[in-house]
Motif scaffolding. Sequence first.
Motif, mmCIF file in Angstrom:
data_model
loop_
_atom_site.group_PDB
_atom_site.id
_atom_site.type_symbol
_atom_site.label_atom_id
_atom_site.label_comp_id
_atom_site.label_asym_id
_atom_site.label_seq_id
_atom_site.Cartn_x
_atom_site.Cartn_y
_atom_site.Cartn_z
ATOM 1 N N TYR A 12 4.969 -24.826 -67.523
ATOM 2 C CA TYR A 12 4.486 -25.378 -68.786
ATOM 3 C C TYR A 12 5.428 -26.497 -69.215
ATOM 4 N N PRO A 13 4.966 -27.396 -70.101
ATOM 5 C CA PRO A 13 5.845 -28.471 -70.574
ATOM 6 C C PRO A 13 7.019 -27.883 -71.366
ATOM 7 N N LEU A 14 8.227 -28.297 -71.029
ATOM 8 C CA LEU A 14 9.405 -27.804 -71.734
ATOM 9 C C LEU A 14 9.578 -28.474 -73.086
ATOM 10 N N PHE A 15 9.167 -29.727 -73.186
ATOM 11 C CA PHE A 15 9.374 -30.511 -74.402
ATOM 12 C C PHE A 15 8.054 -31.162 -74.817
ATOM 13 N N PRO A 16 7.123 -30.364 -75.349
ATOM 14 C CA PRO A 16 5.785 -30.878 -75.665
ATOM 15 C C PRO A 16 5.720 -31.607 -77.004
ATOM 16 N N GLY A 17 6.226 -32.799 -77.060
ATOM 17 C CA GLY A 17 6.238 -33.549 -78.311
ATOM 18 C C GLY A 17 4.877 -34.079 -78.710
ATOM 19 N N ARG A 18 4.700 -34.259 -80.008
ATOM 20 C CA ARG A 18 3.457 -34.839 -80.538
ATOM 21 C C ARG A 18 3.417 -36.346 -80.304
ATOM 22 N N ASP A 19 4.613 -36.957 -80.201
ATOM 23 C CA ASP A 19 4.747 -38.374 -79.899
ATOM 24 C C ASP A 19 6.114 -38.543 -79.251
ATOM 25 N N GLU A 20 6.470 -39.767 -78.899
ATOM 26 C CA GLU A 20 7.724 -39.956 -78.164
ATOM 27 C C GLU A 20 8.956 -39.599 -78.993
ATOM 28 N N VAL A 21 8.929 -39.841 -80.289
ATOM 29 C CA VAL A 21 10.072 -39.503 -81.139
ATOM 30 C C VAL A 21 10.228 -37.986 -81.215
ATOM 31 N N ASP A 22 9.132 -37.271 -81.433
ATOM 32 C CA ASP A 22 9.173 -35.812 -81.490
ATOM 33 C C ASP A 22 9.643 -35.240 -80.148
ATOM 34 N N GLN A 23 9.142 -35.769 -79.066
ATOM 35 C CA GLN A 23 9.543 -35.280 -77.745
ATOM 36 C C GLN A 23 11.030 -35.533 -77.498
ATOM 37 N N PHE A 24 11.512 -36.703 -77.848
ATOM 38 C CA PHE A 24 12.923 -37.033 -77.667
ATOM 39 C C PHE A 24 13.795 -36.103 -78.502
ATOM 40 N N GLN A 25 13.361 -35.800 -79.722
ATOM 41 C CA GLN A 25 14.135 -34.900 -80.575
ATOM 42 C C GLN A 25 14.129 -33.481 -80.020
ATOM 43 N N ARG A 26 13.039 -33.065 -79.414
ATOM 44 C CA ARG A 26 12.982 -31.743 -78.773
ATOM 45 C C ARG A 26 13.963 -31.677 -77.598
ATOM 46 N N ILE A 27 14.033 -32.738 -76.829
ATOM 47 C CA ILE A 27 14.964 -32.775 -75.697
ATOM 48 C C ILE A 27 16.397 -32.722 -76.213
ATOM 49 N N MET A 28 16.721 -33.536 -77.216
ATOM 50 C CA MET A 28 18.080 -33.538 -77.764
ATOM 51 C C MET A 28 18.435 -32.185 -78.377
ATOM 52 N N GLN A 29 17.466 -31.499 -78.945
ATOM 53 C CA GLN A 29 17.730 -30.198 -79.545
ATOM 54 C C GLN A 29 18.276 -29.230 -78.484
ATOM 55 N N VAL A 30 17.870 -29.406 -77.243
ATOM 56 C CA VAL A 30 18.306 -28.521 -76.157
ATOM 57 C C VAL A 30 19.520 -29.071 -75.423
ATOM 58 N N ILE A 31 19.476 -30.334 -75.026
ATOM 59 C CA ILE A 31 20.566 -30.830 -74.170
ATOM 60 C C ILE A 31 21.556 -31.730 -74.906
ATOM 61 N N ARG A 64 10.420 -29.582 -90.377
ATOM 62 C CA ARG A 64 11.708 -29.182 -89.798
ATOM 63 C C ARG A 64 12.419 -30.384 -89.188
ATOM 64 N N ILE A 65 13.739 -30.324 -89.226
ATOM 65 C CA ILE A 65 14.556 -31.323 -88.532
ATOM 66 C C ILE A 65 15.178 -30.621 -87.335
ATOM 67 N N ARG A 66 14.995 -31.203 -86.167
ATOM 68 C CA ARG A 66 15.547 -30.630 -84.936
ATOM 69 C C ARG A 66 16.966 -31.168 -84.741
ATOM 70 N N ILE A 67 17.952 -30.305 -84.880
ATOM 71 C CA ILE A 67 19.356 -30.692 -84.768
ATOM 72 C C ILE A 67 19.762 -30.674 -83.294
ATOM 73 N N PRO A 68 20.318 -31.784 -82.789
ATOM 74 C CA PRO A 68 20.707 -31.842 -81.372
ATOM 75 C C PRO A 68 21.683 -30.727 -80.978
ATOM 76 N N GLY A 69 21.411 -30.159 -79.803
ATOM 77 C CA GLY A 69 22.295 -29.158 -79.225
ATOM 78 C C GLY A 69 22.240 -27.780 -79.858
ATOM 79 N N THR A 70 21.188 -27.469 -80.607
ATOM 80 C CA THR A 70 21.137 -26.194 -81.313
ATOM 81 C C THR A 70 20.184 -25.168 -80.708
ATOM 82 N N LYS A 71 19.400 -25.554 -79.707
ATOM 83 C CA LYS A 71 18.433 -24.613 -79.127
ATOM 84 C C LYS A 71 18.821 -24.323 -77.675
ATOM 85 N N PRO A 72 19.108 -23.063 -77.349
ATOM 86 C CA PRO A 72 19.491 -22.730 -75.977
ATOM 87 C C PRO A 72 18.338 -22.932 -74.996
ATOM 88 N N LEU A 73 18.683 -23.421 -73.820
ATOM 89 C CA LEU A 73 17.668 -23.634 -72.782
ATOM 90 C C LEU A 73 16.960 -22.332 -72.440
#
Length: 106
Positions: A12-31, A64-73
């Motif tokens: 399944y998609p790991l970072f299913p963003g609604r748009d590129e900004v949302d997707q980028f923030q989802r990625i940063m939230q994890v890595i 919600r605001i996705r804070i970088p590095g706060t969600k474990p892989l």
Amino acid sequence: GSVRCVQETAGYPLFPGRDEVDQFQRIMQVIGVPEDYLIEDSPRKNVFFDEEMDPILQRDYKGRIRIPGTKPLKEVLNSEDETSIDFIEKCLKWDPNLRMIPQQGL
């Protein structure tokens, strides 16, 4: 690239963003936030980062605001398998020169 391979492994998609900004923030939230030298080289850095190279964090559609590095892989993968998590972490490096190469994954 690496993300597509990982998504196929996960099923399944790991970072299913609604748009590129949302997707980028989802990625940063994890890595986390990319290193400054990678941001400096990005032609679209102004879309995602301010003048100090801090991420521009926007609220998602739920407020919600996705804070970088706060969600474990392991939470994204819904897995406790340390070997799989370690493998995928090595594939999800911002700098392509630091990502695991196929021969290392064998």
